[in-house]
Write a protein that holds these residues in place. Sequence first.
Motif, PDB file in Angstrom:
ATOM      1  N   LEU A   1      53.182  46.043  43.674  1.00 25.53           N
ATOM      2  CA  LEU A   1      53.003  47.391  43.140  1.00 25.53           C
ATOM      3  C   LEU A   1      52.182  48.286  44.055  1.00 25.53           C
ATOM      4  O   LEU A   1      52.045  49.476  43.795  1.00 25.53           O
ATOM      5  N   SER A   2      51.602  47.722  45.091  1.00 20.49           N
ATOM      6  CA  SER A   2      50.904  48.536  46.093  1.00 20.49           C
ATOM      7  C   SER A   2      50.739  47.709  47.355  1.00 20.49           C
ATOM      8  O   SER A   2      50.748  46.483  47.319  1.00 20.49           O
ATOM      9  N   SER A   3      50.578  48.400  48.451  1.00 19.00           N
ATOM     10  CA  SER A   3      50.167  47.755  49.694  1.00 19.00           C
ATOM     11  C   SER A   3      48.728  48.195  49.897  1.00 19.00           C
ATOM     12  O   SER A   3      48.437  49.384  50.014  1.00 19.00           O
ATOM     13  N   HIS A   4      47.817  47.232  49.889  1.00 17.16           N
ATOM     14  CA  HIS A   4      46.395  47.545  49.918  1.00 17.16           C
ATOM     15  C   HIS A   4      45.673  46.678  50.941  1.00 17.16           C
ATOM     16  O   HIS A   4      46.169  45.633  51.353  1.00 17.16           O
ATOM     17  N   ARG A   5      44.491  47.154  51.357  1.00 17.12           N
ATOM     18  CA  ARG A   5      43.637  46.363  52.233  1.00 17.12           C
ATOM     19  C   ARG A   5      42.187  46.727  51.941  1.00 17.12           C
ATOM     20  O   ARG A   5      41.890  47.787  51.394  1.00 17.12           O
ATOM     21  N   SER A   6      41.297  45.817  52.333  1.00 12.78           N
ATOM     22  CA  SER A   6      39.866  45.974  52.082  1.00 12.78           C
ATOM     23  C   SER A   6      39.135  46.339  53.362  1.00 12.78           C
ATOM     24  O   SER A   6      39.440  45.820  54.436  1.00 12.78           O
ATOM     25  N   VAL A   7      38.142  47.223  53.191  1.00 11.79           N
ATOM     26  CA  VAL A   7      37.277  47.641  54.293  1.00 11.79           C
ATOM     27  C   VAL A   7      35.855  47.687  53.750  1.00 11.79           C
ATOM     28  O   VAL A   7      35.635  48.214  52.651  1.00 11.79           O
ATOM     29  N   THR A   8      34.891  47.133  54.483  1.00 11.53           N
ATOM     30  CA  THR A   8      33.506  47.217  54.045  1.00 11.53           C
ATOM     31  C   THR A   8      32.585  47.468  55.229  1.00 11.53           C
ATOM     32  O   THR A   8      32.802  46.934  56.314  1.00 11.53           O
ATOM     33  N   GLU A   9      31.615  48.302  54.996  1.00  9.67           N
ATOM     34  CA  GLU A   9      30.650  48.629  56.046  1.00  9.67           C
ATOM     35  C   GLU A   9      29.493  47.631  56.067  1.00  9.67           C
ATOM     36  O   GLU A   9      29.098  47.146  57.119  1.00  9.67           O
ATOM     37  N   ASN A  10      28.966  47.305  54.893  1.00  5.94           N
ATOM     38  CA  ASN A  10      27.762  46.477  54.812  1.00  5.94           C
ATOM     39  C   ASN A  10      27.989  45.091  54.232  1.00  5.94           C
ATOM     40  O   ASN A  10      27.035  44.371  53.980  1.00  5.94           O
ATOM     41  N   GLY A  11      29.245  44.723  53.984  1.00 11.26           N
ATOM     42  CA  GLY A  11      29.549  43.415  53.428  1.00 11.26           C
ATOM     43  C   GLY A  11      29.661  43.471  51.916  1.00 11.26           C
ATOM     44  O   GLY A  11      29.144  44.390  51.266  1.00 11.26           O
ATOM     45  N   VAL A  12      30.341  42.488  51.358  1.00  6.34           N
ATOM     46  CA  VAL A  12      30.568  42.440  49.915  1.00  6.34           C
ATOM     47  C   VAL A  12      30.856  41.006  49.501  1.00  6.34           C
ATOM     48  O   VAL A  12      31.326  40.199  50.306  1.00  6.34           O
ATOM     49  N   HIS A  13      30.557  40.679  48.239  1.00  7.60           N
ATOM     50  CA  HIS A  13      30.878  39.386  47.637  1.00  7.60           C
ATOM     51  C   HIS A  13      31.791  39.660  46.442  1.00  7.60           C
ATOM     52  O   HIS A  13      31.448  40.490  45.585  1.00  7.60           O
ATOM     53  N   LEU A  14      32.931  38.988  46.387  1.00  6.67           N
ATOM     54  CA  LEU A  14      33.941  39.230  45.367  1.00  6.67           C
ATOM     55  C   LEU A  14      34.391  37.933  44.721  1.00  6.67           C
ATOM     56  O   LEU A  14      34.428  36.886  45.374  1.00  6.67           O
ATOM     57  N   LEU A  15      34.786  37.998  43.455  1.00  4.70           N
ATOM     58  CA  LEU A  15      35.516  36.928  42.797  1.00  4.70           C
ATOM     59  C   LEU A  15      36.940  37.437  42.670  1.00  4.70           C
ATOM     60  O   LEU A  15      37.166  38.517  42.093  1.00  4.70           O
ATOM     61  N   ILE A  16      37.899  36.705  43.244  1.00  2.00           N
ATOM     62  CA  ILE A  16      39.294  37.147  43.275  1.00  2.00           C
ATOM     63  C   ILE A  16      40.164  36.090  42.602  1.00  2.00           C
ATOM     64  O   ILE A  16      40.114  34.919  42.962  1.00  2.00           O
ATOM     65  N   ILE A  17      40.959  36.533  41.630  1.00  2.00           N
ATOM     66  CA  ILE A  17      41.860  35.648  40.901  1.00  2.00           C
ATOM     67  C   ILE A  17      43.269  36.173  41.088  1.00  2.00           C
ATOM     68  O   ILE A  17      43.529  37.368  40.937  1.00  2.00           O
ATOM     69  N   ASP A  18      44.175  35.289  41.474  1.00  2.00           N
ATOM     70  CA  ASP A  18      45.566  35.682  41.591  1.00  2.00           C
ATOM     71  C   ASP A  18      46.451  34.482  41.263  1.00  2.00           C
ATOM     72  O   ASP A  18      45.978  33.366  41.149  1.00  2.00           O
ATOM     73  N   GLY A  19      47.715  34.771  41.060  1.00  2.00           N
ATOM     74  CA  GLY A  19      48.624  33.682  40.726  1.00  2.00           C
ATOM     75  C   GLY A  19      49.927  34.182  40.157  1.00  2.00           C
ATOM     76  O   GLY A  19      50.201  35.391  40.108  1.00  2.00           O
ATOM     77  N   ASP A  20      50.707  33.242  39.662  1.00  2.00           N
ATOM     78  CA  ASP A  20      52.060  33.525  39.173  1.00  2.00           C
ATOM     79  C   ASP A  20      52.083  34.550  38.032  1.00  2.00           C
ATOM     80  O   ASP A  20      53.050  35.271  37.871  1.00  2.00           O
ATOM     81  N   PHE A  21      51.017  34.622  37.241  1.00  2.00           N
ATOM     82  CA  PHE A  21      50.984  35.531  36.102  1.00  2.00           C
ATOM     83  C   PHE A  21      50.973  37.007  36.505  1.00  2.00           C
ATOM     84  O   PHE A  21      51.182  37.883  35.676  1.00  2.00           O
ATOM     85  N   LEU A  22      50.761  37.301  37.793  1.00  2.00           N
ATOM     86  CA  LEU A  22      50.744  38.691  38.264  1.00  2.00           C
ATOM     87  C   LEU A  22      52.070  39.127  38.883  1.00  2.00           C
ATOM     88  O   LEU A  22      52.176  40.231  39.406  1.00  2.00           O
ATOM     89  N   LYS A  23      53.095  38.273  38.798  1.00  2.00           N
ATOM     90  CA  LYS A  23      54.406  38.628  39.352  1.00  2.00           C
ATOM     91  C   LYS A  23      55.074  39.662  38.482  1.00  2.00           C
ATOM     92  O   LYS A  23      54.891  39.732  37.308  1.00  2.00           O
TER      93      LYS A  23
END
Length: 114
Positions: free
Chosen positions: A92-114
């Motif tokens: 649904l989008s083409s996206h990318r991440s950019v950070t200047e000072n750093g970041v901590h993320l919890l990322i969940i993905d899988g078949d349920f997002l198809k």
Amino acid sequence: MENSGIPFQTVDWKNIPRTEHKGETGIAYWQTMQFNGLRVRYVEYSKNYKADHWCKKGHIVYCLEGEVINELQNGTKSILRKGMSYIVSDDLSSHRSVTENGVHLLIIDGDFLK
């Protein structure tokens, strides 16, 4: 999604192996738990990180610390700060991440997002 059979468990992320993924600039560090049709990651982007590709995969992202700019290929940008999330389905989008000072993320993905 069929039952992936994940038993109750606590996760001490210090005990999950950390892998390194170079960006166009900076480095992403992933700690990944993989289940049937589900991936859960603790991700740290270094200072001056910029993803080296446009991602089309769906994610649920929760910002634990720092901030990250989410760039969409159409030019739209948004900032995710501590305590914020974004959610998107596959393709649904083409996206990318950019950070200047750093970041901590919890990322969940899988078949349920198809």
